[in-house]
Scaffold this motif. Structure first.
Motif, short mmCIF file in Angstrom:
data_model
loop_
_atom_site.label_atom_id
_atom_site.label_comp_id
_atom_site.label_asym_id
_atom_site.label_seq_id
_atom_site.Cartn_x
_atom_site.Cartn_y
_atom_site.Cartn_z
N TRP A 1 79.46 40.21 8.21
CA TRP A 1 80.55 40.37 7.26
C TRP A 1 80.25 39.67 5.95
O TRP A 1 80.68 40.10 4.89
N THR A 2 79.51 38.59 6.00
CA THR A 2 79.26 37.79 4.80
C THR A 2 77.90 38.05 4.17
O THR A 2 77.69 37.68 3.02
N ILE A 3 76.97 38.67 4.88
CA ILE A 3 75.64 38.92 4.34
C ILE A 3 75.23 40.36 4.68
O ILE A 3 75.10 40.71 5.85
N HIS A 4 75.02 41.18 3.65
CA HIS A 4 74.61 42.56 3.87
C HIS A 4 73.10 42.64 4.05
O HIS A 4 72.34 42.14 3.23
N ILE A 5 72.69 43.29 5.12
CA ILE A 5 71.28 43.54 5.40
C ILE A 5 71.12 45.04 5.64
O ILE A 5 71.86 45.63 6.41
N GLY A 6 70.13 45.65 4.97
CA GLY A 6 69.89 47.07 5.21
C GLY A 6 69.80 47.86 3.93
O GLY A 6 69.39 47.34 2.88
N PRO A 7 70.16 49.16 3.97
CA PRO A 7 70.11 49.99 2.76
C PRO A 7 71.03 49.42 1.69
O PRO A 7 72.13 48.95 1.96
N MET A 8 70.57 49.46 0.45
CA MET A 8 71.36 48.93 -0.65
C MET A 8 70.89 49.53 -1.95
O MET A 8 69.70 49.87 -2.08
N GLY A 9 71.79 49.68 -2.88
CA GLY A 9 71.40 50.22 -4.18
C GLY A 9 72.44 49.92 -5.24
O GLY A 9 73.53 49.43 -4.96
N VAL A 10 72.07 50.21 -6.47
CA VAL A 10 72.99 50.15 -7.61
C VAL A 10 73.04 51.53 -8.22
O VAL A 10 72.01 52.06 -8.64
N PHE A 11 74.23 52.13 -8.23
CA PHE A 11 74.40 53.49 -8.73
C PHE A 11 75.53 53.49 -9.76
O PHE A 11 76.62 52.97 -9.49
N ALA B 1 77.27 50.10 -10.50
CA ALA B 1 77.99 49.36 -9.46
C ALA B 1 77.07 49.14 -8.27
O ALA B 1 76.35 50.06 -7.83
N ALA B 2 77.07 47.92 -7.74
CA ALA B 2 76.29 47.60 -6.55
C ALA B 2 76.96 48.22 -5.33
O ALA B 2 78.18 48.12 -5.16
N ASN B 3 76.16 48.86 -4.48
CA ASN B 3 76.70 49.57 -3.31
C ASN B 3 76.16 48.93 -2.03
O ASN B 3 74.97 49.00 -1.74
N TYR B 4 77.08 48.29 -1.29
CA TYR B 4 76.73 47.70 0.00
C TYR B 4 77.37 48.48 1.15
O TYR B 4 77.46 47.98 2.27
N ASP B 5 77.84 49.70 0.87
CA ASP B 5 78.67 50.42 1.84
C ASP B 5 77.87 51.02 2.99
O ASP B 5 78.44 51.32 4.04
N VAL B 6 76.59 51.24 2.79
CA VAL B 6 75.78 51.89 3.83
C VAL B 6 74.97 50.83 4.58
O VAL B 6 74.30 50.01 3.94
N ASP B 7 75.05 50.84 5.89
CA ASP B 7 74.19 49.96 6.68
C ASP B 7 73.50 50.80 7.76
O ASP B 7 73.70 52.02 7.85
N TYR B 8 72.71 50.15 8.58
CA TYR B 8 71.96 50.88 9.60
C TYR B 8 72.90 51.58 10.59
O TYR B 8 72.62 52.69 11.04
N ASP B 9 74.00 50.93 10.93
CA ASP B 9 74.94 51.54 11.88
C ASP B 9 75.53 52.82 11.32
O ASP B 9 75.77 53.78 12.05
N ASP B 10 75.80 52.85 10.00
CA ASP B 10 76.34 54.06 9.39
C ASP B 10 75.37 55.23 9.55
O ASP B 10 75.78 56.36 9.83
N LEU B 11 74.09 54.97 9.33
CA LEU B 11 73.09 56.03 9.48
C LEU B 11 72.88 56.40 10.94
O LEU B 11 72.57 57.55 11.25
N ASN B 12 73.05 55.43 11.84
CA ASN B 12 72.88 55.71 13.27
C ASN B 12 74.03 56.52 13.83
O ASN B 12 73.84 57.44 14.64
N GLU B 13 75.25 56.18 13.41
CA GLU B 13 76.43 56.76 14.04
C GLU B 13 77.08 57.86 13.21
O GLU B 13 77.79 58.71 13.76
N GLY B 14 76.88 57.84 11.91
CA GLY B 14 77.50 58.85 11.06
C GLY B 14 76.49 59.86 10.58
O GLY B 14 75.48 60.13 11.26
N PRO B 15 76.71 60.42 9.39
CA PRO B 15 75.70 61.33 8.83
C PRO B 15 74.37 60.61 8.67
O PRO B 15 74.33 59.47 8.20
N SER B 16 73.30 61.26 9.07
CA SER B 16 71.98 60.62 9.03
C SER B 16 71.40 60.57 7.63
O SER B 16 70.36 59.95 7.41
N THR B 17 72.07 61.21 6.67
CA THR B 17 71.65 61.15 5.26
C THR B 17 72.86 60.86 4.39
O THR B 17 73.89 61.51 4.53
N GLN B 18 72.72 59.88 3.53
CA GLN B 18 73.78 59.56 2.58
C GLN B 18 73.18 59.61 1.19
O GLN B 18 72.16 58.98 0.91
#
Length: 566
Positions: free
Chosen positions: A214-224, A227-244
């Protein structure tokens, strides 16, 4: 009867906090870095933190040294990067950070970030093209190198001709830190027009060894789009759409670990589409592509992108940000208190640079904080003195209205107003300390400048827990206590200093509060034991300064001492 009830409530509350804390901490507060040392037979020895085995995929994991020998390569040599570029596929798949070791041992291997496909923890990056009506290079293409190595003083050019009139070129350059620049050029000397678009990718075969919390983001990250985007993590790609996917003009994307970053930086003036993808097993990829360019015969196009692969050093990230990469310092997940944590880090790092010992710098930071809070503490003690002065009147009201609680509350509020007493004034320093403590926690957890920093004696890494445990007699007994019971010397000193501080405080009028405050130091000893040693150094110093300040303020407010003595 009331005293017994209060004791039971205090014990139950303490037990709930003490035994429930590990579950709360696991979710909200990641553990400190793995211990850098351990105590065996009374001696301090480094703890091995080598690469852990991973499950193999369909193809067996092969020896890295052998894989590196199987393809033609050009060395990379800079003050902060060593490795090589694979001429097969033009991949950057061999990167080591010579200035950072896996452990504090003098002979520790350096941190390896990139490793070729088919090896353990494969991790690599590259640049290429997609095209219509044209043969483009692929992963099996063997490039020709112009140059013998890539250094800050000697760029490297890779060339390939598809045999149909199109020439492809990648000119690599590297700076003194961690940024590799790739100029991708396509020349069309054929008889017809072609359409090509460039892309870049970062691919990894395993999850990060650092936990995403919750306090430290690890995984996919970008600035688009700024704005910095920390919304996608490994679990999102594993459990949701495999491409974001994301569209942006300017920005960057990649994978962030606690201390390391691998990020693609497209041309900041060109629109691109970025994607985070999941492949088979634990294969993950971050990539981008730009819009196609139509090349008439005799025309050429050059597009420039960059790859950052290295340590998330605060000043280095800020320098790249100042040079035009938006929000590059947000690769460090400072969180909501960014505005407060950055100054804490800047002051702490400045103290460290001038003192040379990070533990002493933390102690000096504590002195600075206490000095800034001194006026607040004075008002707190003045309020406490006033509260003690009106205590007899409060007792009289409690006796008079013991059967009429609403009336008692009303009369007490009138008493506070008449005597100009604020019962909440004593809480203000605590509320001020919370963001400071959390900022220091984040700085110790996130910033690589604090990694493996020693203090004194057995404390070899202030970002890791205290390795000297009481329950195994400081390493003399051949077992390591579980983290919940791993009470170190610093945790014990924290409990003792907090107990002494509470003893100096004016006694609480509420019996239940008295019981809670008598238990709290030992409860906090257990709670804080697994945290970074640097945090405990800060808190112990803060407690000692608080006691000194209390003694001085008692001298300034004799009414408080007189009431306490009475």
């Amino acid at each position: 009867m009331d005293d017994k009830k209060n004791i039971v409530l205090a014990v139950l509350l303490t037990a709930a906090i003490l035994f429930g804390w590990p579950y709360i901490a696991e979710h909200f507060f990641p553990a400190a870095n793995p211990p850098a040392t351990k105590i065996e037979g009374g001696k301090t020895t480094p703890v091995s933190q080598g690469v852990s085995p991973v499950a193999t995929g369909p193809a067996a994991i092969r020896d890295r040294a052998q894989v590196l020998k199987e393809s033609p390569r050009v060395p990379i040599r800079t003050p902060k990067l060593t490795g090589s570029i694979n001429l097969k596929g033009a991949r950057i798949d061999d990167i080591v950070l010579p200035t950072y070791g896996e452990t504090i041992a003098k002979n520790s291997p350096s941190i390896r970030l990139y490793s070729p496909s088919g090896t353990q923890d494969a991790f690599f990056a590259g640049f290429g093209w997609q095209g219509e009506g044209v043969k483009v290079p692929d992963a099996n293409t063997i490039w020709t190198a112009e140059g013998t190595e890539l250094t800050p003083a000697s760029p490297l050019t890779l060339r390939w001709n598809n045999g149909a009139g199109q020439n492809f070129e990648i000119r690599f350059s590297v700076d003194q830190n961690y940024m590799i620049t790739a100029q991708q050029k396509v020349s069309n000397s054929g008889t017809g027009a072609i359409a090509v678009k460039s892309y870049g990718y970062v691919s990894r075969s395993t999850l990060s060894k650092d936990p995403d919390t919750w306090t430290i983001h690890i995984g996919p990250m970008g600035v688009f789009n700024g704005a910095a985007n920390y919304d996608v993590d490994y679990d999102d790609l594993n459990e949701g759409p495999s491409t974001q996917s994301f569209q942006s003009t300017g920005g960057w994307l990649g994978f962030t670990d606690k201390y390391w970053l691998s990020a693609l930086v497209p041309d900041q003036k060109t629109a691109f589409e970025g994607q985070f993808r999941k492949g088979a097993g634990t294969q993950y990829q971050a990539d981008y592509s730009v819009a196609p360019t139509v090349l008439a015969p005799g025309k050429a196009v050059t597009q420039t992108a960059r790859l950052f692969v290295g340590a998330k050093e605060v000043k280095t990230l800020e320098a790249y940000q100042d040079a035009g990469i938006p929000l590059f310092d947000r690769a460090i997940d400072w969180g909501w208190f960014y505005w407060f944590e950055k100054p804490i880090f800047a002051l702490l790092h400045w103290l460290f640079e001038h003192i040379g010992n990070f533990g002493v710098a933390i102690i000096c930071l504590t002195f600075v904080v206490r000095a800034l809070m001194f006026p607040v503490a004075q008002r707190q003690f003045a309020s406490m003195a006033a509260m003690r002065a009106v205590q007899p009147k409060m007792k009289a009201l409690q006796e008079k209205y013991k059967d009429d609680k609403p009336k008692l509350q009303q009369e007490m509020m009138e008493l506070y107003k008449r005597e100009k007493v604020n019962p909440l004034a004593g809480c203000l320093p605590i509320f001020i300390q919370i963001p400071i403590f959390f900022a220091l926690y984040k700085v110790l957890q996130l910033t690589i400048e604090m990694r493996h920093q020693p203090f004194v004696l057995w404390i070899k890494d202030l970002s890791a827990p205290d390795p000297l445990h009481i329950l195994n007699l400081f390493g003399l007994l051949p077992f390591t206590p579980p983290s919940f019971l791993a009470i170190g010397v610093l945790a014990l000193l924290l409990g003792i200093s907090m107990w002494l501080q509470f003893k100096l405080n004016p006694a609480q009028m509420d019996p239940m509060q008295q019981q809670i405050f008598s238990i709290m130091p030992w409860m906090m000893m257990f709670i804080m034991a697994p945290f970074a040693a640097g945090l405990l150094v800060y808190w112990i110093t803060n407690n000692c300064l608080s006691m000194l300040q209390q003694w001085w303020l008692y001298k300034r407010h004799p009414v408080l001492s007189a009431v306490e003595a009475k």
